[in-house]
Design a protein around this motif. Structure first.
Motif, PDB file in Angstrom:
ATOM      1  N   SER A 186     -33.383 -35.804   0.740  1.00 32.13           N
ATOM      2  CA  SER A 186     -32.195 -35.540   1.162  1.00 32.13           C
ATOM      3  C   SER A 186     -31.476 -34.407   0.723  1.00 32.13           C
ATOM      4  O   SER A 186     -30.650 -33.776   1.581  1.00 32.13           O
ATOM      5  CB  SER A 186     -31.438 -36.956   0.751  1.00 32.13           C
ATOM      6  OG  SER A 186     -30.882 -36.946  -0.505  1.00 32.13           O
ATOM      7  N   TRP A 188     -33.004 -31.551   1.409  1.00 29.52           N
ATOM      8  CA  TRP A 188     -33.195 -30.622   2.199  1.00 29.52           C
ATOM      9  C   TRP A 188     -32.262 -30.898   3.579  1.00 29.52           C
ATOM     10  O   TRP A 188     -32.137 -30.044   4.229  1.00 29.52           O
ATOM     11  CB  TRP A 188     -34.512 -30.620   2.691  1.00 29.52           C
ATOM     12  CG  TRP A 188     -35.493 -30.451   1.571  1.00 29.52           C
ATOM     13  CD1 TRP A 188     -36.180 -31.299   0.840  1.00 29.52           C
ATOM     14  CD2 TRP A 188     -35.863 -29.037   1.135  1.00 29.52           C
ATOM     15  NE1 TRP A 188     -37.128 -30.478  -0.160  1.00 29.52           N
ATOM     16  CE2 TRP A 188     -36.559 -29.178  -0.079  1.00 29.52           C
ATOM     17  CE3 TRP A 188     -35.425 -27.986   1.366  1.00 29.52           C
ATOM     18  CZ2 TRP A 188     -37.159 -28.146  -0.811  1.00 29.52           C
ATOM     19  CZ3 TRP A 188     -35.840 -26.650   0.745  1.00 29.52           C
ATOM     20  CH2 TRP A 188     -36.871 -26.878  -0.318  1.00 29.52           C
ATOM     21  N   GLN A 189     -31.535 -32.006   3.746  1.00 26.73           N
ATOM     22  CA  GLN A 189     -30.775 -32.432   4.489  1.00 26.73           C
ATOM     23  C   GLN A 189     -29.365 -32.029   4.407  1.00 26.73           C
ATOM     24  O   GLN A 189     -28.548 -31.673   5.408  1.00 26.73           O
ATOM     25  CB  GLN A 189     -30.895 -33.882   5.272  1.00 26.73           C
ATOM     26  CG  GLN A 189     -32.183 -34.186   5.784  1.00 26.73           C
ATOM     27  CD  GLN A 189     -32.424 -33.557   7.126  1.00 26.73           C
ATOM     28  OE1 GLN A 189     -31.397 -33.535   7.811  1.00 26.73           O
ATOM     29  NE2 GLN A 189     -33.467 -33.050   7.431  1.00 26.73           N
ATOM     30  N   ASP A 190     -28.832 -32.110   3.042  1.00 27.21           N
ATOM     31  CA  ASP A 190     -27.485 -32.285   2.777  1.00 27.21           C
ATOM     32  C   ASP A 190     -27.001 -30.927   2.530  1.00 27.21           C
ATOM     33  O   ASP A 190     -25.940 -30.571   2.515  1.00 27.21           O
ATOM     34  CB  ASP A 190     -27.173 -33.226   1.658  1.00 27.21           C
ATOM     35  CG  ASP A 190     -27.446 -34.708   1.747  1.00 27.21           C
ATOM     36  OD1 ASP A 190     -27.780 -35.239   0.882  1.00 27.21           O
ATOM     37  OD2 ASP A 190     -27.251 -35.015   2.769  1.00 27.21           O
ATOM     38  N   ARG A 196     -34.714 -23.647   5.700  1.00 28.62           N
ATOM     39  CA  ARG A 196     -34.087 -24.382   6.868  1.00 28.62           C
ATOM     40  C   ARG A 196     -34.067 -23.027   8.195  1.00 28.62           C
ATOM     41  O   ARG A 196     -34.399 -23.248   9.297  1.00 28.62           O
ATOM     42  CB  ARG A 196     -32.790 -24.833   6.834  1.00 28.62           C
ATOM     43  CG  ARG A 196     -32.126 -25.641   8.273  1.00 28.62           C
ATOM     44  CD  ARG A 196     -33.061 -26.601   8.364  1.00 28.62           C
ATOM     45  NE  ARG A 196     -33.266 -27.881   7.718  1.00 28.62           N
ATOM     46  CZ  ARG A 196     -34.491 -28.256   7.542  1.00 28.62           C
ATOM     47  NH1 ARG A 196     -35.573 -27.939   8.100  1.00 28.62           N
ATOM     48  NH2 ARG A 196     -34.577 -29.386   6.764  1.00 28.62           N
ATOM     49  N   ASP A 201     -35.552 -28.171  11.961  1.00 30.98           N
ATOM     50  CA  ASP A 201     -35.164 -29.467  11.292  1.00 30.98           C
ATOM     51  C   ASP A 201     -35.709 -30.694  12.059  1.00 30.98           C
ATOM     52  O   ASP A 201     -36.449 -31.459  11.345  1.00 30.98           O
ATOM     53  CB  ASP A 201     -33.795 -29.860  11.545  1.00 30.98           C
ATOM     54  CG  ASP A 201     -33.486 -31.111  11.072  1.00 30.98           C
ATOM     55  OD1 ASP A 201     -33.057 -31.816  12.072  1.00 30.98           O
ATOM     56  OD2 ASP A 201     -33.145 -31.342   9.874  1.00 30.98           O
ATOM     57  N   PRO A 205     -38.247 -31.913   8.635  1.00 33.04           N
ATOM     58  CA  PRO A 205     -36.980 -32.421   7.932  1.00 33.04           C
ATOM     59  C   PRO A 205     -36.960 -32.095   6.188  1.00 33.04           C
ATOM     60  O   PRO A 205     -35.926 -31.753   5.666  1.00 33.04           O
ATOM     61  CB  PRO A 205     -36.686 -34.092   8.277  1.00 33.04           C
ATOM     62  CG  PRO A 205     -38.319 -34.232   8.602  1.00 33.04           C
ATOM     63  CD  PRO A 205     -38.755 -33.181   9.346  1.00 33.04           C
ATOM     64  N   TRP A 206     -38.168 -32.162   5.868  1.00 30.68           N
ATOM     65  CA  TRP A 206     -38.123 -31.696   4.481  1.00 30.68           C
ATOM     66  C   TRP A 206     -39.646 -31.010   4.541  1.00 30.68           C
ATOM     67  O   TRP A 206     -40.450 -31.293   5.209  1.00 30.68           O
ATOM     68  CB  TRP A 206     -38.254 -32.852   3.557  1.00 30.68           C
ATOM     69  CG  TRP A 206     -38.755 -34.381   3.866  1.00 30.68           C
ATOM     70  CD1 TRP A 206     -39.946 -34.462   4.256  1.00 30.68           C
ATOM     71  CD2 TRP A 206     -37.844 -35.269   4.476  1.00 30.68           C
ATOM     72  NE1 TRP A 206     -40.102 -35.819   4.841  1.00 30.68           N
ATOM     73  CE2 TRP A 206     -38.756 -36.068   4.900  1.00 30.68           C
ATOM     74  CE3 TRP A 206     -36.455 -35.305   4.406  1.00 30.68           C
ATOM     75  CZ2 TRP A 206     -38.378 -37.356   5.617  1.00 30.68           C
ATOM     76  CZ3 TRP A 206     -36.149 -36.401   4.986  1.00 30.68           C
ATOM     77  CH2 TRP A 206     -37.058 -37.655   5.630  1.00 30.68           C
ATOM     78  N   LYS A 226     -42.424 -37.432   8.515  1.00 31.20           N
ATOM     79  CA  LYS A 226     -41.148 -36.811   9.224  1.00 31.20           C
ATOM     80  C   LYS A 226     -40.017 -38.048   9.540  1.00 31.20           C
ATOM     81  O   LYS A 226     -39.083 -37.621   9.411  1.00 31.20           O
ATOM     82  CB  LYS A 226     -41.628 -36.154  10.552  1.00 31.20           C
ATOM     83  CG  LYS A 226     -42.299 -34.779  10.300  1.00 31.20           C
ATOM     84  CD  LYS A 226     -42.318 -34.244  11.699  1.00 31.20           C
ATOM     85  CE  LYS A 226     -43.624 -34.518  12.458  1.00 31.20           C
ATOM     86  NZ  LYS A 226     -43.492 -33.407  13.545  1.00 31.20           N
TER      87      LYS A 226
ATOM     88  N   GLY B  48     -35.782 -40.758   7.346  1.00 27.97           N
ATOM     89  CA  GLY B  48     -35.293 -39.705   8.288  1.00 27.97           C
ATOM     90  C   GLY B  48     -34.584 -40.032   9.315  1.00 27.97           C
ATOM     91  O   GLY B  48     -34.713 -39.834  10.566  1.00 27.97           O
ATOM     92  N   THR B  51     -31.272 -36.913  10.950  1.00 27.38           N
ATOM     93  CA  THR B  51     -31.430 -35.494  10.208  1.00 27.38           C
ATOM     94  C   THR B  51     -30.828 -34.617  11.090  1.00 27.38           C
ATOM     95  O   THR B  51     -29.907 -34.960  12.023  1.00 27.38           O
ATOM     96  CB  THR B  51     -32.997 -35.109  10.313  1.00 27.38           C
ATOM     97  OG1 THR B  51     -33.319 -34.782  11.649  1.00 27.38           O
ATOM     98  CG2 THR B  51     -33.928 -36.323   9.797  1.00 27.38           C
ATOM     99  N   ARG B 168     -24.832 -36.329  11.416  1.00 27.97           N
ATOM    100  CA  ARG B 168     -24.881 -35.901   9.740  1.00 27.97           C
ATOM    101  C   ARG B 168     -23.898 -34.810   9.648  1.00 27.97           C
ATOM    102  O   ARG B 168     -23.661 -33.781  10.490  1.00 27.97           O
ATOM    103  CB  ARG B 168     -26.044 -35.271   9.509  1.00 27.97           C
ATOM    104  CG  ARG B 168     -26.855 -36.189   8.587  1.00 27.97           C
ATOM    105  CD  ARG B 168     -28.103 -35.308   8.063  1.00 27.97           C
ATOM    106  NE  ARG B 168     -28.331 -35.549   7.028  1.00 27.97           N
ATOM    107  CZ  ARG B 168     -29.208 -36.687   6.649  1.00 27.97           C
ATOM    108  NH1 ARG B 168     -29.423 -37.501   7.303  1.00 27.97           N
ATOM    109  NH2 ARG B 168     -29.207 -37.009   5.117  1.00 27.97           N
TER     110      ARG B 168
END
Lengths: 280, 208
Positions: A186, A188-190, A196, A201, A205-206, A226, B48, B51, B168
């Motif tokens: 997370s 990489w998402q937060d 990025r 994305d 996502p990571w 993913k 996921g 995202t 998000r």
């Protein structure tokens, strides 16, 4: 008048002085024995300190590029100082043993002064290791990872080297420890990241190194990774794998050095006392 | 692994079916049936699930059983009212407030649900056709963080329950912290005191 001295008195006074010399001789022997023992222990501890610090400097976990990029690599400086202090302690302990056995005031004075200088250096090493270990928080590594991992536009050569070091280290970390990010994928998402910018994305996502890998070095199921299906991606963070070895290094240098210095303190006090009691 | 093969099946199917199906806006009947199906985000154990530009829905299994050969579509919109026409994703959301994607036939969402296999729809997973206006129903990545509304519908229903997706939040940068631990203070204090004692003892011995 000297003629009034009776022979009896002379006998008792000479016996008295002999007894005192014997007691003082015993005392000196004990003092010498203790100091030699103390110096032997210092010599052995010096060898151990050198060996420990060489082990840390050799960086068996490959974490040095991370610290180099944070410009916070002083726990390695503390380990380097430890190597040389260890050698110095070994040499000075031999000098101390020779000086005590010969009861030579000059040798012992040289020994005391050089030991005080070594003491100061080792003190610096301990304090540096302890202080800089306090800077190694999860947020520090998170910031580094987000800013440098797979960064594409580097300003200069130094930046490029640091970026490559961080990228390579993180790839190794994620593959060998089966982990992802500092706290988890997370991260990489937060947070925004240099990763990025070049990797969209939807496809990433990571990073793909967070996926569970098969024997060929490819993810066993990229779609599962993913989506974040448990079993196809690594959901735990890498912070433990980073902080464990670095903490052991910092505390190893700091506390072992502290223990050596406490023992050296006692030996030095004893040597100064011995030095002030022997005659030229 | 079985799980893996079902996943691939779902994604490959939706990709293969892309452009050739009827748009529901032209085949909408006047029946006016409504259905109380709320299309839900996939389970929370998927990391996921949501995202920055995709989200994952549960497949609408066992919902359309009584309607044979119905075309089923997902409509993603930026507001809760659907427009009459929808256009390809590269023009979304500038020129319209909704687009159509993930078209399928009714038999793809047949009952019973397979046990232990993952049945999901990933919205936003096709990056190859994202900027290609000639592919009409591309399942491209969503252009912004949201929020979005979505609806799963077929050509027999004029209205279905919708659910809003809270996107998000915008990512930020972490701060750095760090304090002084008690061990470091202890080491510094004790060693300084010991060094001071040694220097004092040396001075006392020399000045005797």
């Amino acid at each position: 008048m000297p003629l009034c001295r009776s022979p009896w008195r002379e006998l008792t006074s000479s016996l008295h002085e002999d007894l005192k010399m014997a007691k003082t001789d015993n005392g000196i022997r004990i003092c010498q024995g203790l100091l030699i023992l103390g110096n032997v222990v210092i010599g052995m501890c010096g060898i151990a300190l050198t060996a420990e610090c060489i082990f840390f400097v050799s960086d068996p976990h490959g974490l040095y590029p991370l610290l180099e990029a944070t410009e916070n690599d002083d726990i390695y400086a503390a380990a380097w100082i430890g190597i040389f202090v260890g050698f110095a302690l070994l040499a000075l302990s031999i000098l101390g043993i020779v000086g005590v056995m010969k009861s030579n005031k000059t040798l012992l004075l040289v020994y005391i002064i050089l030991m005080l200088i070594t003491y100061a250096f080792e003190m610096a090493s301990c304090i540096t290791a302890a202080t800089h270990r306090d800077f190694l928080t999860p947020n520090l590594f998170l910031k580094q990872m987000l800013e440098r991992y797979l960064k594409s536009d580097t300003d200069n050569n130094n930046d490029k080297l640091m970026t490559e070091g961080v990228t390579k280290t993180w790839d190794n970390l994620m593959l060998q420890n089966q982990c992802c990010g500092v706290h988890g994928p997370s991260d990489w998402q937060d947070y925004t990241s240099a990763f990025r910018v070049t990797h969209n994305d939807a496809d990433y996502p990571w990073p793909h190194n967070c996926c569970v890998m098969g024997s060929q070095g490819e993810p066993i199921n990229l779609d599962g990774c993913k989506l974040g299906v448990p079993g196809f991606y690594n959901s735990n963070g890498c912070y433990d794998a980073i902080s464990g070895p670095l903490n052991r290094q910092a505390w190893g240098v700091a506390w072992f050095g502290f223990a050596i210095l406490c023992w050296t303190f006692c030996v030095l006090l004893g040597t100064m006392f011995y030095w002030s009691r022997i005659a030229y | 692994m079985q799980r893996g093969s079902v996943l691939e099946g779902v994604v490959d199917d939706t990709r293969r079916l892309g452009p050739s199906l009827v748009s529901p806006s032209s085949a909408c009947s006047a029946a006016g049936d409504t259905l109380s199906y709320i299309p839900a985000l996939a389970g929370a154990d998927l990391g996921g699930r949501v995202t920055g530009s995709t989200f994952v829905l549960e497949q609408p299994r066992c919902i359309f059983d009584k309607y044979d050969s119905a075309d089923i579509w997902l409509v993603v919109a930026t507001e809760a009212v659907l427009p009459f026409t929808t256009i390809p994703i590269p023009h979304f959301p500038a020129n319209t407030s909704a687009y159509l994607t993930l078209g399928a036939m009714q038999y793809h969402y047949r009952c019973p649900e397979p046990n232990g296999e993952l049945t999901v729809l990933r919205v936003g997973s096709e990056t190859s056709c994202a900027n290609n206006t000639s592919v009409p129903n591309c399942n491209g990545p969503l252009p912004g963080p949201g929020p979005y509304w979505w609806v799963v519908r077929n050509n027999f229903f004029s209205e279905m329950s919708v659910i809003q997706w809270h996107a998000r939040q915008t990512p930020s940068s972490p701060g750095t912290g760090g304090g002084r631990s008690g061990a470091m203070i202890a080491i510094t204090a004790i060693l300084s005191v010991l060094l001071a004692i040694l220097l004092a003892a040396l001075l006392a011995a020399l000045c005797r």
